[in-house]
Structure formats: C-alpha cells, structure tokens
Design a protein around this motif. Structure first.
Motif, mmCIF file in Angstrom:
data_model
loop_
_atom_site.group_PDB
_atom_site.id
_atom_site.type_symbol
_atom_site.label_atom_id
_atom_site.label_comp_id
_atom_site.label_asym_id
_atom_site.label_seq_id
_atom_site.Cartn_x
_atom_site.Cartn_y
_atom_site.Cartn_z
ATOM 1 N N VAL A 156 40.561 5.094 79.118
ATOM 2 C CA VAL A 156 39.869 4.449 78.000
ATOM 3 C C VAL A 156 39.337 3.067 78.378
ATOM 4 O O VAL A 156 38.720 2.395 77.551
ATOM 5 N N GLY A 157 39.579 2.641 79.626
ATOM 6 C CA GLY A 157 38.979 1.415 80.128
ATOM 7 C C GLY A 157 39.630 0.127 79.691
ATOM 8 O O GLY A 157 38.950 -0.893 79.539
ATOM 9 N N TYR A 158 40.958 0.121 79.512
ATOM 10 C CA TYR A 158 41.646 -1.090 79.075
ATOM 11 C C TYR A 158 42.811 -1.459 79.980
ATOM 12 O O TYR A 158 43.473 -0.598 80.554
ATOM 13 N N LEU A 159 43.062 -2.760 80.033
ATOM 14 C CA LEU A 159 44.263 -3.331 80.618
ATOM 15 C C LEU A 159 45.074 -3.889 79.457
ATOM 16 O O LEU A 159 44.558 -4.682 78.661
ATOM 17 N N TYR A 160 46.319 -3.464 79.330
ATOM 18 C CA TYR A 160 47.231 -3.972 78.294
ATOM 19 C C TYR A 160 48.183 -4.955 78.958
ATOM 20 O O TYR A 160 48.560 -4.778 80.112
ATOM 21 N N TYR A 161 48.604 -5.972 78.222
ATOM 22 C CA TYR A 161 49.496 -6.981 78.784
ATOM 23 C C TYR A 161 50.346 -7.602 77.681
ATOM 24 O O TYR A 161 50.032 -7.521 76.499
ATOM 25 N N SER A 162 51.444 -8.223 78.099
ATOM 26 C CA SER A 162 52.237 -9.045 77.183
ATOM 27 C C SER A 162 52.241 -10.468 77.733
ATOM 28 O O SER A 162 52.137 -10.688 78.936
ATOM 29 N N ASP A 163 52.350 -11.431 76.821
ATOM 30 C CA ASP A 163 52.271 -12.844 77.178
ATOM 31 C C ASP A 163 53.412 -13.593 76.498
ATOM 32 O O ASP A 163 53.439 -13.700 75.272
ATOM 33 N N TRP A 164 54.370 -14.080 77.298
ATOM 34 C CA TRP A 164 55.493 -14.842 76.749
ATOM 35 C C TRP A 164 55.031 -16.148 76.127
ATOM 36 O O TRP A 164 55.531 -16.560 75.098
ATOM 37 N N GLY A 165 54.097 -16.834 76.764
ATOM 38 C CA GLY A 165 53.653 -18.140 76.288
ATOM 39 C C GLY A 165 52.982 -18.081 74.931
ATOM 40 O O GLY A 165 53.192 -18.941 74.082
ATOM 41 N N LEU A 166 52.154 -17.064 74.705
ATOM 42 C CA LEU A 166 51.443 -16.910 73.429
ATOM 43 C C LEU A 166 52.129 -15.926 72.490
ATOM 44 O O LEU A 166 51.627 -15.654 71.403
ATOM 45 N N HIS A 167 53.249 -15.361 72.905
ATOM 46 C CA HIS A 167 54.044 -14.431 72.084
ATOM 47 C C HIS A 167 53.174 -13.296 71.538
ATOM 48 O O HIS A 167 53.107 -13.074 70.328
ATOM 49 N N LYS A 168 52.541 -12.564 72.454
ATOM 50 C CA LYS A 168 51.659 -11.501 71.979
ATOM 51 C C LYS A 168 51.540 -10.372 72.979
ATOM 52 O O LYS A 168 51.897 -10.500 74.143
ATOM 53 N N ILE A 169 51.000 -9.274 72.473
ATOM 54 C CA ILE A 169 50.552 -8.152 73.287
ATOM 55 C C ILE A 169 49.040 -8.117 73.124
ATOM 56 O O ILE A 169 48.524 -8.206 72.002
ATOM 57 N N GLY A 170 48.344 -8.019 74.242
ATOM 58 C CA GLY A 170 46.890 -8.028 74.196
ATOM 59 C C GLY A 170 46.289 -6.898 74.997
ATOM 60 O O GLY A 170 46.976 -6.164 75.705
ATOM 61 N N ARG A 171 44.971 -6.808 74.864
ATOM 62 C CA ARG A 171 44.216 -5.758 75.557
ATOM 63 C C ARG A 171 42.870 -6.347 75.965
ATOM 64 O O ARG A 171 42.272 -7.128 75.217
ATOM 65 N N VAL A 172 42.396 -5.983 77.145
ATOM 66 C CA VAL A 172 41.086 -6.432 77.614
ATOM 67 C C VAL A 172 40.431 -5.267 78.353
ATOM 68 O O VAL A 172 41.114 -4.462 78.990
ATOM 69 N N GLY A 173 39.116 -5.167 78.224
ATOM 70 C CA GLY A 173 38.388 -4.138 78.955
ATOM 71 C C GLY A 173 38.504 -4.357 80.449
ATOM 72 O O GLY A 173 38.656 -5.488 80.921
ATOM 73 N N LEU A 174 38.423 -3.290 81.223
ATOM 74 C CA LEU A 174 38.555 -3.407 82.668
ATOM 75 C C LEU A 174 37.411 -4.217 83.278
ATOM 76 O O LEU A 174 37.527 -4.701 84.403
ATOM 77 N N ASP A 175 36.333 -4.402 82.530
ATOM 78 C CA ASP A 175 35.223 -5.249 82.992
ATOM 79 C C ASP A 175 35.354 -6.680 82.474
ATOM 80 O O ASP A 175 34.461 -7.503 82.656
ATOM 81 N N GLY A 176 36.469 -7.010 81.815
ATOM 82 C CA GLY A 176 36.715 -8.354 81.296
ATOM 83 C C GLY A 176 36.218 -8.567 79.875
ATOM 84 O O GLY A 176 36.439 -9.624 79.286
ATOM 85 N N SER A 177 35.591 -7.589 79.288
ATOM 86 C CA SER A 177 35.066 -7.723 77.924
ATOM 87 C C SER A 177 36.090 -7.251 76.895
ATOM 88 O O SER A 177 37.129 -6.697 77.240
#
Length: 158
Positions: free
Chosen positions: A11-32
């Motif tokens: 589906v073209g996404y990178l999923y991540y978690s961020d301790w500093g911002l206390h979140k789970i995020g997603r970004v397109g594999l092209d950075g969008s």
C-alpha cells in the motif's frame, strides 16, 4: 525519537512510532502523505506490528503497560483488556494471538489478540528479551524467534 519502523510496501506506506512526540505515524514511501495516526495517549511504544488478516495495527506501550490496536488509518483504537504487563518490548501477531516479550518479567507471552484471554507464558529467560517474530513452518508448527541485546537469538517451536 523513532522507536519502531515497518514497511507496508503493497500500500506504499512506512509506519513508525515516536517516543518524543508520543504517537504512531505513517508516511508514503516517497515521503508524501505524512499522517499522525494515534497521538497523545501513548508514551513508550516499543512494539508496532500489523495483523495482515484483519489489517489492524497493534502496539505495546511499556510506560502504560498495555497493548492496543486500531485500523491502519488510526481509527477505532482499542486496548486489549485483561492483560497484566510489566514492560512489553517486542510484539508480533499471528492467527488469533498476539505474542510479546516483556523486559521486567523476562518472558515471552501469548494471549488472544482481541480479549487478552488465554494468557500463557511461553518461555522465561535470564535476560531481557527484545524483538519477536512468529511464523509457521512447513510442518505446521509455530516457530517463535526472539532476540536479546548483545546475545544470540533463541527459537521456540509450539
């Protein structure tokens, strides 16, 4: 501080978690299409994984000592009830179970991924277990590989 990453290439996404911002995020594999999916309710998301069957994201929060899940777009968030965790670190979903490692109890566990029922200690170690992978072998056994910092990995077969 990013703590977990995984690609969902189909589906073209990178999923991540961020301790500093206390979140789970997603970004397109092209950075969008950078999107915050789950924010403000979690602190130390040590594990982030996907159930490929149900398309749900699962995570373990080591500060709140809980496991949660949501849809891939961050909606419909829930906590897996009925679990007593001390410091979950790695997690993997397979079939109807979530498997996780716990640093404080130095164990590898399994429970129903929706209800927390049928909690089972699968293995106790002398060190803090980290990442975990669950796969099915050609012989229909379930193989569980878990790793340690500065130590070799161990393998269980159920």
């Amino acid at each position: 501080m990013l703590t977990n990453l995984f690609l969902l290439q189909r589906v073209g996404y990178l999923y991540y978690s961020d301790w500093g911002l206390h979140k789970i995020g997603r970004v397109g594999l092209d950075g969008s299409n950078h999107t915050s999916l789950v924010t403000g309710i979690h602190y130390w998301i040590n594990a982030l994984t996907l159930c490929h069957i149900t398309k749900k994201l699962f995570w373990a929060d080591a500060k709140l000592d809980q496991i949660g899940y949501c849809d891939r777009d961050g909606t419909n968030c829930h906590q897996v009830r009925g679990l007593t965790l001390t410091h979950p670190f790695g997690a993997s979903v397979f079939d109807k179970y979530i498997y996780w490692t716990d640093w404080m109890s130095k164990g590898v566990y399994r429970a129903n991924k929706w209800t927390g029922a049928n909690l089972k200690l699968l293995h106790h170690t002398n060190w803090e277990p980290m990442g975990i992978q669950v796969t099915r072998s050609v012989y229909c056994a379930i193989d569980i590989k878990f790793e340690f910092l500065h130590r070799s990995a161990e393998m269980l077969t159920l």
